[in-house]
Enzyme design. Structure first.
Site, PDB file in Angstrom:
ATOM      1  N   GLU A  49      49.991  34.380  37.526  1.00  0.00           N
ATOM      2  CA  GLU A  49      49.189  33.667  38.520  1.00  0.00           C
ATOM      3  C   GLU A  49      48.402  32.606  37.766  1.00  0.00           C
ATOM      4  OE1 GLU A  49      46.648  36.439  40.484  1.00  0.00           O
ATOM      5  OE2 GLU A  49      48.287  37.525  41.447  1.00  0.00           O
ATOM      6  N   ASP A  60      35.390  34.327  43.511  1.00  0.00           N
ATOM      7  CA  ASP A  60      35.497  34.677  42.095  1.00  0.00           C
ATOM      8  C   ASP A  60      34.146  35.021  41.487  1.00  0.00           C
ATOM      9  OD1 ASP A  60      38.357  34.299  41.546  1.00  0.00           O
ATOM     10  OD2 ASP A  60      37.964  32.259  42.214  1.00  0.00           O
TER      11      ASP A  60
END
EC number: 4.2.1.20
Length: 268
Positions: A49, A60
């Protein structure tokens, strides 16, 4: 079959899970990031990824937020991320590579242009964390029509009524976020992961990848016994942040990838 389908089918025959590694494109700089990217498959990554840097990565945690800042400060753009994939593909035609990020940069780049270029350079799938199924027409359906997999996130708070909606149109694999919160948060208990995998398997035949909070070979091995994929990101990115220089960052990330791969491969 797509590269993702081929890889997961191959690993199923080998009776093991995939190690799915996440790194941010352009972190710590373009050259080092490309070196990491090119080195991951040999170090044991089965699927990659690649994060598309964005100024407001709301899903995040601190590690990946800082990685985004480092990459953007170094001049990383979506065009440069696509170029990085092109350079990676010149030497690797087998490892599945998924771009992960947010819709805003794709929207600004132009959805049609982005899909066409992503397909051309060798991207296999997309994970767009802030685009729910209600917006499938914006990116999911056009991407799949072009032959790109669209990978959905599910979480502990995704209920049984919501799951079919989330999974409809999903392809490649399902990414289960085992901790409600931001990336890099504390790991979920294995009992919780086992229950979640069983619940997801009642709704989909797609491979299930488990992410968020996996930091060691031992933990990766434990998750690999339960799921089809083990996703590790923040632990790798922490190695970049803590390295004394970029050359050391490359070595440290690939070394940890090797340790994680060993854990995953010896799990069953």
């Amino acid at each position: 079959m797509s590269r993702l389908q081929t890889r997961f089918a191959q690993l199923k025959q080998e009776n093991r899970a995939a190690l799915v590694t996440f790194v941010t494109a352009g972190d710590p700089d373009y050259a080092s990031s490309l070196e990491i990217l090119k080195g991951l498959p040999a170090a044991g990554a089965d699927v990659i990824e690649l994060g598309m840097p964005f100024t407001d990565p709301m899903a995040d945690g601190p590690a990946i937020q800082l990685a985004n800042i480092r990459a953007l400060d170094g001049g990383q753009t979506l065009a440069r991320t696509l170029q990085m994939v092109r350079e990676f593909r010149s030497g690797d035609s087998e490892t599945p590579l998924v771009l992960m990020g947010y819709f805003n940069p794709i929207h600004h780049y132009g959805v049609e242009r982005f899909i066409a270029e992503a397909k051309e350079v060798g991207v296999d799938g997309l994970i767009v964390v802030d685009l729910p199924p209600e917006h499938n027409e914006d990116l999911c359906h056009p991407a799949q029509a072009a032959g790109l997999d669209f990978i959905r996130l599910t979480t502990p708070t995704t209920g049984d009524q919501r799951l079919p909606t989330v999974l409809e149109g999903s392809s490649g694999f399902v990414y289960y976020v085992s901790v409600a919160g931001v990336t890099g948060a504390n790991a979920a208990t294995l009992e919780h992961v086992e229950e979640a995998v069983a619940r997801l398997r009642r709704h989909t035949d797609l491979p299930i990848g488990i992410g968020f909070g996996i930091r060691s070979a031992e933990h990766a091995a434990a998750v690999a016994r339960l799921a089809d994929g083990v996703v590790v990101g923040s632990a790798l990115i922490d190695r970049i942040a803590k390295a004394r220089d970029n050359a050391q960052a490359v070595k440290d990330v690939l070394a940890l990838c090797g340790e994680l791969a060993e854990g995953v491969r010896n799990a069953r």
